[in-house]
Design a protein around this motif. Structure first.
Motif, PDB file in Angstrom:
ATOM      1  N   PRO A 111      36.958 102.618  23.660  1.00 43.60           N
ATOM      2  CA  PRO A 111      36.230 103.839  23.287  1.00 43.60           C
ATOM      3  C   PRO A 111      35.037 103.567  22.386  1.00 43.60           C
ATOM      4  O   PRO A 111      33.975 104.183  22.547  1.00 43.60           O
ATOM      5  N   SER A 152      39.054 103.270  28.550  1.00 40.50           N
ATOM      6  CA  SER A 152      39.221 104.241  27.463  1.00 40.50           C
ATOM      7  C   SER A 152      40.237 105.295  27.871  1.00 40.50           C
ATOM      8  O   SER A 152      40.053 105.991  28.871  1.00 40.50           O
ATOM      9  N   SER A 190      34.265 113.007  23.017  1.00 40.06           N
ATOM     10  CA  SER A 190      34.102 112.017  24.088  1.00 40.06           C
ATOM     11  C   SER A 190      34.262 112.658  25.461  1.00 40.06           C
ATOM     12  O   SER A 190      33.546 112.301  26.405  1.00 40.06           O
TER      13      SER A 190
END
Length: 210
Positions: A111, A152, A190
């Motif tokens: 990430p 991720s 995100s």
């Protein structure tokens, strides 16, 4: 999607092979083939400034999400707290090094690298950096984007926190810490960033700089 010609300004319809000169579009608008009305290309719904804001927001929450306590357990008068990093290290100390490495990769390293990669791409495109060095960097970042996205897995850990709290609630008093809030905000930031990110559009920006 239509494939882009070598000069970067012509697209070919994937349905009828009609060559069409590519033009700038308003945000969120798709270009359609005038002959068969098939979709050709579109611009990202979110502007570069919007993606930049989401990326910076996610980076701000990154450190506290991994360093602050996620859960606080009150059991028989004792209080225990844990963080994402401590959890990964604890799994490794128990002999499950593969699992520990997987946790560190999917929740920490991938990430972070993904956010830094997108931030670098936005800076290069936004400031129109077109030197051979910047084009090379942008190309490498675009090539790694899919891999970093697949590695991720923040959503898995958000769900695991909720499941763990539910299962332990019968044996101890569970309190969510600031780490849980920050990790959730990191995941949400995100998520929206990746939703607005358009890999094909970023590749077209690289072609325009060639």
């Amino acid at each position: 999607m239509g494939s882009q010609a070598e000069n970067g300004s012509i697209v070919l319809c994937h349905s009828c092979d009609l060559a069409i000169r590519k033009r700038a579009l308003p945000t969120g608008v798709k270009a359609l083939c005038p002959r068969c009305h098939s979709p050709l290309y579109h611009t990202p719904y979110c502007s570069l400034n919007g993606m930049l804001a989401l990326c910076i927001t996610a980076l701000i929450f990154f450190l506290p999400a991994h360093l602050l306590p996620m859960l606080e357990l009150h059991f028989l008068g004792s209080v225990r707290t844990t963080t994402v990093l401590e959890g990964a290290l604890a799994v490794g100390k128990q002999g499950y090094w593969v699992v520990g490495i997987a946790v560190m990769t999917a929740a920490v390293f991938a990430p972070l690298l993904l956010l830094l990669s997108i931030l670098s791409q936005i800076i290069i495109v936004k400031h129109r950096l077109s030197s051979p060095f910047h084009r090379k960097i942008l190309k490498k970042l675009l090539m790694l984007h899919t891999l970093l996205t697949q590695l991720s897995m923040l959503e898995i850990y958000v769900i695991s926190f909720l499941v763990s709290a539910f299962q332990l609630s019968d044996f101890a008093n569970i309190t969510f810490g600031m780490g849980t809030f920050c990790f959730t905000m990191l995941f949400i930031s995100s998520l929206f960033l990746l939703r607005e990110y358009d890999l094909e559009h970023m590749w077209s920006q690289l072609d325009e700089r060639s």
